[in-house]
Scaffold this motif. Structure first.
Motif, PDB file in Angstrom:
ATOM      1  N   PRO A  82       3.327   5.164  -3.789  1.00 16.13           N
ATOM      2  CA  PRO A  82       2.768   3.831  -4.026  1.00 16.13           C
ATOM      3  C   PRO A  82       2.494   3.067  -2.737  1.00 16.13           C
ATOM      4  O   PRO A  82       1.516   2.325  -2.650  1.00 16.13           O
ATOM      5  N   PHE A  83       3.352   3.252  -1.726  1.00 16.58           N
ATOM      6  CA  PHE A  83       3.134   2.529  -0.472  1.00 16.58           C
ATOM      7  C   PHE A  83       1.848   2.976   0.199  1.00 16.58           C
ATOM      8  O   PHE A  83       1.068   2.145   0.688  1.00 16.58           O
ATOM      9  N   GLN A  84       1.609   4.282   0.249  1.00 15.30           N
ATOM     10  CA  GLN A  84       0.381   4.765   0.877  1.00 15.30           C
ATOM     11  C   GLN A  84      -0.848   4.328   0.088  1.00 15.30           C
ATOM     12  O   GLN A  84      -1.895   4.003   0.663  1.00 15.30           O
ATOM     13  N   SER A  85      -0.721   4.287  -1.231  1.00 14.88           N
ATOM     14  CA  SER A  85      -1.818   3.808  -2.055  1.00 14.88           C
ATOM     15  C   SER A  85      -2.097   2.335  -1.769  1.00 14.88           C
ATOM     16  O   SER A  85      -3.246   1.901  -1.635  1.00 14.88           O
ATOM     17  N   PHE A  86      -1.021   1.561  -1.657  1.00 16.74           N
ATOM     18  CA  PHE A  86      -1.112   0.145  -1.322  1.00 16.74           C
ATOM     19  C   PHE A  86      -1.741  -0.042   0.058  1.00 16.74           C
ATOM     20  O   PHE A  86      -2.567  -0.939   0.272  1.00 16.74           O
ATOM     21  N   LEU A  87      -1.392   0.841   0.982  1.00 14.19           N
ATOM     22  CA  LEU A  87      -1.885   0.751   2.355  1.00 14.19           C
ATOM     23  C   LEU A  87      -3.396   0.946   2.412  1.00 14.19           C
ATOM     24  O   LEU A  87      -4.111   0.202   3.089  1.00 14.19           O
ATOM     25  N   ILE A  88      -3.907   1.929   1.689  1.00 14.35           N
ATOM     26  CA  ILE A  88      -5.339   2.181   1.685  1.00 14.35           C
ATOM     27  C   ILE A  88      -6.081   1.027   1.001  1.00 14.35           C
ATOM     28  O   ILE A  88      -7.148   0.590   1.444  1.00 14.35           O
ATOM     29  N   THR A  89      -5.485   0.496  -0.088  1.00 17.61           N
ATOM     30  CA  THR A  89      -6.136  -0.603  -0.810  1.00 17.61           C
ATOM     31  C   THR A  89      -6.304  -1.822   0.082  1.00 17.61           C
ATOM     32  O   THR A  89      -7.389  -2.412   0.161  1.00 17.61           O
ATOM     33  N   LEU A  90      -5.233  -2.241   0.760  1.00 21.03           N
ATOM     34  CA  LEU A  90      -5.336  -3.381   1.676  1.00 21.03           C
ATOM     35  C   LEU A  90      -6.077  -3.006   2.953  1.00 21.03           C
ATOM     36  O   LEU A  90      -6.630  -3.870   3.631  1.00 21.03           O
ATOM     37  N   GLY A  91      -6.080  -1.716   3.273  1.00 23.02           N
ATOM     38  CA  GLY A  91      -6.746  -1.269   4.490  1.00 23.02           C
ATOM     39  C   GLY A  91      -8.242  -1.530   4.474  1.00 23.02           C
ATOM     40  O   GLY A  91      -8.847  -1.754   5.527  1.00 23.02           O
ATOM     41  N   VAL A  92      -8.859  -1.524   3.297  1.00 21.64           N
ATOM     42  CA  VAL A  92     -10.306  -1.755   3.206  1.00 21.64           C
ATOM     43  C   VAL A  92     -10.672  -3.183   3.619  1.00 21.64           C
ATOM     44  O   VAL A  92     -11.454  -3.377   4.557  1.00 21.64           O
TER      45      VAL A  92
END
Length: 522
Positions: free
Chosen positions: A370-380
């Motif tokens: 979930p953290f990596q998924s969260f990271l990519i989402t905010l990364g955009v």
């Protein structure tokens, strides 16, 4: 000729300045006074190196290889991704010298005094996520190593570790800039030496035949790994880059600021990732265990006598990174309009960090996915903000109008609708070109990737996504580049008018329409 009274006054001023540097920093988001701007570009090396010398960098290497690429491809990805992402941080750090204010306050020049709250919320969530993640890593590493030593790694150990780690992070961040800078210079040596010792003790775990046997992957997979490295390193810090350069002398070289920021942030991760690639490619068990407990798994190949020094160094490195995050997240909270003292803002974010750590360590079944998924989402959107901010910095030839950064009626206005529109459009496009690689663990994020199928870049099935571009997460890079180019084209005239207005206000006449760098008369 100086008099005894002058000498006494000078000593008194020096003593007062030293006292301020050793006390709790009360400065919030206001402009740093000229007398406080004493830092030099090379001072930036210490916080960035100490925050990124964590052995977690070695663990990240296993995720890079997880994209199905060879060692040579992964090595290129790691070096390029780390250096490039911290170079972007260095470019934004230049704004700190120009405006003597935190990153998100300086962002008001590009988004408007009130419009800045949109990227400000994104920045605050990113910082909170990172600092909580680092705290969790420290707690889990302590539990794993205590268990191996036979000291018990259960609930009691985790509770004590969570309290101690949270206390160290919060107390240092409450103390503020000057004390943090002193702590980071000490932690740099401790963690750096311990990391070198780790490499020396585990060299026999590297098997070159296994490393060279890893097959190569497609260049789309290489792109996906590059995006992950950039997001996990420099882009993860980019929203706080100017927070640490706002104490720089006004005559400091912009190029030197970029260099020391980039060098300090990139040198340790580039080396650690390289060694991590060698370990992960040589030992499949390490690659499997890292998904659940990255730092603790790395300790499993150490001799028992070195476990305690390794634990201390690993925890201090993780704490060091979290301190930078929580200090800056507190400043971001203030930039959003929360009217409390800076130390209180750090305490608020510290409470959130503590609660997040407790929830993940004791109740969550899985957190890394979930953290990596969260990271990519905010990364955009964060990449889009970075593109806009870097372009805005490149367009400006003068220091910021410091008063206007705090006045919605000033030259930067309340809202810059062009920047907000670019952020929105780039984010929508970017999210459509990234996918949730952790669909089972973070199902709330499965809405992404909606442009892949229409553009023929990937196709979603019940088992995941098919297609070479599906997992490349190209949307992050596209959001960055698109926002940079759009800002250069669409806001050039606005920035020029702002600076000409500033010249007129100060009674300055520009000599030559193409040169706004300093050929002026008054």
């Amino acid at each position: 000729m100086s008099t005894p009274a002058d000498a006494a006054a000078s000593r008194q001023a020096a003593t007062a300045a030293a006292s301020r540097r050793l006390s709790v920093e009360t400065t919030g988001i206001e402009i740093i006074d000229e007398s406080e701007r004493t830092a030099r570009p090379r001072d930036l090396f210490w916080p960035w190196f100490a925050a990124n010398v964590s052995v977690f960098g070695m663990a990240t290497a296993s995720f890079v290889l997880g994209f199905g690429i060879s060692f040579a491809q992964a090595l290129a990805v790691c070096v390029v991704g780390v250096v490039l992402s911290f170079l972007l941080c260095g470019l934004i750090a230049v704004a700190g010298k120009r405006g003597s204010a935190p990153t998100m306050v300086l962002s008001r020049a590009a988004f408007g005094v009130r419009g800045q709250k949109v990227p400000g919320v994104i920045s605050w969530l990113t910082s909170i996520g990172w600092e909580t993640f680092l705290s969790i890593m420290a707690v889990l590493a302590t539990s794993t190593i205590f268990d191996r030593l036979g000291w018990g790694g259960g609930t009691a150990t985790k509770i004590i570790a969570a309290v101690v780690v949270a206390a160290m992070i919060v107390l240092a961040s409450v103390a503020g800039y000057h004390i943090i800078m002193k702590l980071q210079s000490v932690l740099t040596w401790l963690t750096g030496l311990a990391t070198l010792a780790y490499v020396a003790l585990t060299l026999d775990e590297v098997h070159w035949s296994a490393v060279t046997a890893v097959p190569a992957g497609s260049w789309q997979a290489v792109t996906g790994a590059l995006v992950m490295v950039m997001t996990g390193f420099g882009l993860g810090w980019i929203n706080i880059a100017a927070d640490w350069s706002r104490y720089q002398r006004r005559d400091a070289s912009g190029g030197a600021i970029v260099f020391w920021n980039t060098f300090g942030g990139a040198v340790a991760p580039a080396l650690l990732l390289t060694y991590g690639l060698l370990l992960a490619a040589s030992n499949p068990k390490l690659e499997e265990g890292i998904a659940a407990d990255p730092v603790g798994t790395l300790a499993t190949i150490l001799p028992t006598w070195f476990l305690v020094p390794f634990l201390v160094a690993a925890v201090l490195a993780l704490v060091s990174g979290a301190v930078l995050g929580i200090y800056s997240s507190g400043l971001t909270l203030l930039s959003l309009g929360v009217r409390i003292p800076r130390p209180a803002a750090a305490l608020v974010d510290g409470a959130i960090l503590t609660l997040g750590t407790i929830w993940v360590v004791f109740f969550a079944q899985d957190f890394l996915g979930p953290f990596q998924s969260f990271l990519i989402t905010l990364g955009v959107p964060l990449a889009s903000w970075a593109g806009i901010m870097i372009a805005d910095i490149a367009l400006r030839r003068r220091d910021y109008d410091e008063a206007a950064l705090f006045d919605a009626r000033g030259r930067y206005g309340a809202f810059d609708w062009t920047s907000l529109a670019v952020l929105a459009v780039a984010s929508v496009i970017g999210w459509g070109l990234v996918v949730n690689s952790f669909a089972a663990d973070a199902s709330w994020n499965n809405w992404q990737g909606y442009l892949l199928d229409p553009l023929g870049l990937g196709h979603e099935t019940t088992d995941g996504w098919n297609g070479d571009w599906a997992y490349s997460n190209i949307g992050v890079l596209l959001a960055l580049v698109l926002s940079f180019v759009a800002t250069l084209l669409l806001r050039r005239g606005r920035v020029r008018r702002q600076e000409l207005d500033d010249d007129a206000r100060r009674g300055v006449v520009v000599v030559g329409s193409d040169d706004r760098r300093g050929k002026v008369t008054s």
